[in-house]
Design a protein around this motif. Sequence first.
Motif, mmCIF file in Angstrom:
data_model
loop_
_atom_site.group_PDB
_atom_site.id
_atom_site.type_symbol
_atom_site.label_atom_id
_atom_site.label_comp_id
_atom_site.label_asym_id
_atom_site.label_seq_id
_atom_site.Cartn_x
_atom_site.Cartn_y
_atom_site.Cartn_z
ATOM 1 N N ARG A 275 -7.517 -0.262 4.680
ATOM 2 C CA ARG A 275 -8.694 0.493 5.103
ATOM 3 C C ARG A 275 -9.215 -0.019 6.442
ATOM 4 O O ARG A 275 -9.626 0.772 7.307
ATOM 5 C CB ARG A 275 -9.783 0.386 4.037
ATOM 6 C CG ARG A 275 -11.007 1.241 4.317
ATOM 7 C CD ARG A 275 -11.933 1.283 3.116
ATOM 8 N NE ARG A 275 -12.398 -0.030 2.729
ATOM 9 C CZ ARG A 275 -12.010 -0.673 1.634
ATOM 10 N NH1 ARG A 275 -11.156 -0.117 0.809
ATOM 11 N NH2 ARG A 275 -12.483 -1.872 1.342
ATOM 12 N N GLN B 59 -3.989 -6.889 -4.789
ATOM 13 C CA GLN B 59 -4.028 -5.442 -4.632
ATOM 14 C C GLN B 59 -5.312 -4.995 -3.949
ATOM 15 O O GLN B 59 -5.295 -4.126 -3.069
ATOM 16 C CB GLN B 59 -3.893 -4.776 -6.007
ATOM 17 C CG GLN B 59 -3.845 -3.259 -5.957
ATOM 18 C CD GLN B 59 -2.650 -2.723 -5.188
ATOM 19 O OE1 GLN B 59 -1.618 -3.372 -5.110
ATOM 20 N NE2 GLN B 59 -2.795 -1.549 -4.605
ATOM 21 N N LEU C 114 -5.589 -3.083 -0.262
ATOM 22 C CA LEU C 114 -6.290 -1.821 -0.020
ATOM 23 C C LEU C 114 -7.364 -1.990 1.055
ATOM 24 O O LEU C 114 -7.540 -1.126 1.918
ATOM 25 C CB LEU C 114 -6.906 -1.317 -1.321
ATOM 26 C CG LEU C 114 -5.906 -0.902 -2.418
ATOM 27 C CD1 LEU C 114 -6.642 -0.528 -3.694
ATOM 28 C CD2 LEU C 114 -5.048 0.264 -1.943
ATOM 29 N N VAL D 116 0.863 -1.181 0.000
ATOM 30 C CA VAL D 116 0.000 0.000 0.000
ATOM 31 C C VAL D 116 0.901 1.232 0.000
ATOM 32 O O VAL D 116 2.129 1.119 0.014
ATOM 33 C CB VAL D 116 -0.953 0.006 1.211
ATOM 34 C CG1 VAL D 116 -1.941 -1.134 1.121
ATOM 35 C CG2 VAL D 116 -0.172 -0.084 2.523
#
Length: 902
Positions: A648, A640, A644, A608
């Motif tokens: 988060r 990927q 993410l 990230v």
Amino acid sequence: MPTADRRPDPEALLAQAAAEEGGPRRGKLEVFLGAAPGVGKTYAMLGAARERARQGVDVVVGLVETHGRAETEALLAGLAVLPRRTLVYKGKELEELDLDALLARRPQLALVDELAHTNAPGVRHERRHQDVAELLDAGIDVLTTLNVQHLESLNDVVAQVTGVRVRETVPDSFFDRPHEVVLIDLPPRELIERLRQGKVYVPERAQAALERYFSPSNLAALRELALQTAANRVDADLRGYLAARGESGTPIRPRIVVAIDGDAEGEILVRAARRLAERRRASWTVAHVEVEGARTGSDPMRLHAAFQLARRLGGETVVLRGAGVAEELASFVHGHAVSVLLVGRTRRGKLSRRLGRALCQQLLTMDLPCELTVVPTSGPGRRTARAPGPERPPWPARLRDLGEATAVVALATALGAWIAPLLPVASLALVYLTAVIAVAVRTRRLASIYAALLSFLTYNFFFTDPRLSFRIHGPHDLVAVVSFLAAALLCGHLAWRVREQVVRLRAANEHAHLLRTLGERLAAAADETQVLAAGCAQLAQGLGAESLAAVRESPTGPLRRAAAVPATASLGENDLAAAHWVAAHGQPAGRFTGTLAGSAWWLLPLAVEGGCLGVIGLRLPAAQERLGDESRRLAEAIVQQVALAADRARLVASLEAARLEGETERLRTALLSSVSHDLRSPLAAMIGAATSLSTYGEAISGAERQELLEAIRSEGERLDRYIQNLLDMTRLGSGPMRLVRDWTGCDEILSAALTRLARLFPEAVVRAELPPDLPLLYVHPALVEQALFNILENAAKFSPPGEAIAVRAAARDGRLVLDIVDRGPGIPESERRQVFDLFYRASRGDRAPRGSGLGLTIVRGLIGAHGGRVEALPGADGTGTTIRVTLPLPEPPPGEAKEESA
């Protein structure tokens, strides 16, 4: 020059800033570039290293090959030399760079000779330039040597010039990184003289080199390549410097697309595109077009190798699908602002070129908005041999398809013989056409062509005049059977194309469904563990592999296993070491890569913007020798998305922790405010009464003295209740409450609470209505008792004298519902939710004028810790208030109490 034309190029400024500021974090690379072995690269590198050492730089020789040259070995004197790592491979001892020792030593400058060297099996990286890249990432400056023939993009040129194919190469994308390139030049005659004197190789090897590689013409050509490479490097640096200062116009960066078809010449085209892109400072893409229904002769292995080469050289790759190569390339050119389209010379026959079917001719007629460049690959009329691709079906599968086609045609023949007396001969052709279509939609193209030919022969033999013969009676029969053959071939081809499209659409739909399902599961995931579990599940399903996710809590922390599919999947010792390397460097490693390729797992970083969260590993079947581009792109896309989503989730958890910390601080401030405000009144009353008793003594009558003592006692009890509430709130707000659960009856808890209430409010009347068959509660008895006491105390304060407080209980849907009803003035509907808030005092109703606003808040915390809830409702007939407590009723009691965190 106008001011607008002198505007600096933002990309050039960023690149220059990154190069200048990257010293402490990324090392600087200096390459000593030569045209051939023996020009003095290692000698010059050691001379530069000794000069740096005299300047006080910490220099360590990681690995230098002297090849027995005395003058080169003399330069090693006085320099710190790191011992080499010894490995045994096929019974031979091999020496390699000890990368870990060099990283642990961490000098300012390291010397690593022969950049293009291939490491022995068992070393972390497959190639030495990868070792150098890791040193640079660790902030260590590196001096190294390289011959121009080892540059990847020049591999074909060198092979054409010298007749020798160099196997060890360095990607040009890596060569673009050097801070400095030092050209080491030597005229060919001097180099040949050094070779004859034994200063380059031993005499036997030197004579063979003179006869083959070190000819004057070869050395002159290699010298020119080295000079061109150094000049291109200087020119690129100058253009970047001028662009950063705005001293020259910087047009829009062009884009080059090279089309390959998966044959032996694909790598030649890729290298040509790289050289053209370097000269024009252009981005470049390698494109391959898969034509539906066409047999291109492409070898998937060669196509994969060409794509791998393109990625190593810094290019992008794309696979296009459509009905024609020229049409798809033209569409891509129009849609992506391509400035140069590069293709190889089409190897077609003279008839095809005259008919305008060659790819170059088709592209020229399409009026493309770009330059079309044709690269000569093989000689005119020469056809490159093409190895059969692994995607072609094996012979057992082909024979099975042919057998199925034969059976279907035989069935069609039998059906035709049965209905022949009822229909004209021409109508029987439809039966065979149906059979051909049935074969085409079930099998492969070869079987459909075979079925069409077999149908043509059987139709001609059994049903056209003369029957039981392949002879054709007249011209009209010839036209009929030839038309039938053409129709059968066309129908079979179209049906096969439809089948291929359905197969491709099914695969694309599976990938889209996989990504859509992943998105849904990631959106529903509540924390990082669920995110990683969802990602592992989708990877295992989509690629048919074992998957495992390991994360770390801090940038330097250890990896912990977070999720795996199947649950028994685990990393071995070597795999775990590779995973730590991936997490530390944010780059893939393991199987299908050039780094730590001995691992059975393909390890991808959860990268990230803020760093690397961890690693996801995939273990594919051992029989799978390569990884397709579609599978690679799918896996990288899933990883990927998971990275993410995990980032988060961590951000949400951090925000929640910050919010709780803020709430805790607010609670602490509110508690201090309550202590300063609510405790002052009872303390003042107690001090006043005690002062009166002390001051007036015997002057106070007995009744007044008793009244003052009673005031001291009541205010002391009031103060005690406030302090108890404050302690309860502190316990609730300071962290998880320890619940020591036990099985107890509701009547026992209520009886203890009523006993406490009777001491405080002796005149209060409580009417309890408890069914005899109430199930047991699995709770912390003392805490639930405290909650019920706070509710009863609140009800007793405001119930009119003589009015009873009703307590009712019932079991409903696996929960115990307990209602405490008073006959007081009630709570307004708009304030029923707020009465449970911290320090809230209702303007009228059930709140005491001197209350601290903690009682019902404590109730909500204590009941909520047990998984229950509390709410305020109106009285039964609109008078008073009902406080309803709901507690869960678990399964039958276990043998002993259980301690847990709420």
